[in-house]
Design a protein around this motif. Structure first.
Motif: not given
Length: 65
Positions: A48-55
């Protein structure tokens, strides 16, 4: 990568419709995860990390305060 037309359509939707899309998508993810081997909490967080990354597209729904 999400098609630009889809993102444009989502941006034009009212929030209630966006929530329905999110709930539907989460349901699909839960089904897929139930079929596959169980992920560890760490693996799920990495997934899920990419979905909550800045931007990312989801960060516009986050209250920054």
């Amino acid at each position: 990568m999400i098609e630009p037309q889809i993102l444009k359509a989502i941006k034009q939707m009212p929030n209630i419709e966006r929530i329905r899309i999110i709930e539907f998508t989460l349901g699909l993810m839960r089904e897929e995860m139930a079929k596959d081997e169980q992920l560890s909490l760490k693996e799920a967080a990495e997934l899920m990390r990419p979905f909550y990354a800045e931007g990312s597209e989801l960060t516009e729904f986050v209250d920054s305060e």
